[in-house]
Design a protein around this motif. Structure first.
Motif: not given
Length: 208
Positions: A85-105
């Motif tokens: 599962a993965a999501v991305t959030y937009q920040g207030d910096g120029v082009g700023e993004l934070a992407g969270f990813g989880l993978a279960s094995y």
């Protein structure tokens, strides 16, 4: 609300997760969704609205660099993959993004993949696009985030993307059978302190 949105936001499944097959796989996907639904206490300046999972803006020519960028960009190692599962959030910096990813094995494969990624990070001093002259190249260096968790791997990619100054922070961590990835990227200088906040939030929720 975030759990409902996740069904349409870069959530996928791999092979069967455990002896229960599809049932266990669905339960594990719900667990990953639940982890991401709790990551609401984002640093100031980040939108609370999730977007599609982060994708690497270029394909690295070097195999080690390509491996880590793929893993952070929604294509984690496939062997024994149960759910992701993965999501991305937009920040207030120029082009700023934070992407969270989880993978279960299954079994010990999360730890094995984490080791492979740590080794690949060590073998990726410079990440470049495969076509010369595109103005895309990044020097890779250590990234100090302060205390986050045991065995966390973090790197700073600083350079140019299609000729424009750009910076990417990559963070990988392990929590039980779950491989955790974080990307914090933007134009010019990306705040390492904010990367540390994001990493502690995600690792803390994944390990709860």
């Amino acid at each position: 609300m975030l759990c409902g949105l996740l069904s349409g936001v870069s959530v996928g499944c791999g092979g069967e997760a455990g002896p229960g097959g599809a049932t266990d796989r669905a339960a594990e996907l719900n667990r990953l969704r639940g982890v991401l639904s709790e990551t609401r206490d984002l640093p100031d300046g980040f939108s609370a609205r999730p977007r599609n999972g982060w994708r690497a803006p270029f394909q690295a020519v070097d195999e080690d660099c390509r491996l880590v960028l793929d893993a952070a960009g929604g294509r984690p190692p496939k062997r024994a993959l149960g759910a992701r599962a993965a999501v991305t959030y937009q920040g207030d910096g120029v082009g700023e993004l934070a992407g969270f990813g989880l993978a279960s094995y299954d079994g010990d494969d999360a730890a094995l993949h984490f080791g492979e990624l740590a080794e690949a990070l060590g073998g990726c001093p410079v990440a470049r696009a495969p076509v010369a002259g595109r103005g895309t190249a990044f020097r890779v260096s250590e990234l100090d985030l302060g205390p986050v968790g045991d065995g966390v791997q973090a790197r700073r990619l600083n350079g140019r993307l299609n000729g424009y100054p750009y910076e990417i922070h990559l963070v990988f961590a392990l929590s039980g059978h779950t491989l955790i990835s974080l990307v914090h990227a933007g134009v010019r200088d990306v705040d390492a302190a904010r990367t540390g906040q994001l990493a502690r939030l995600l690792v803390g929720e994944a390990g709860a």
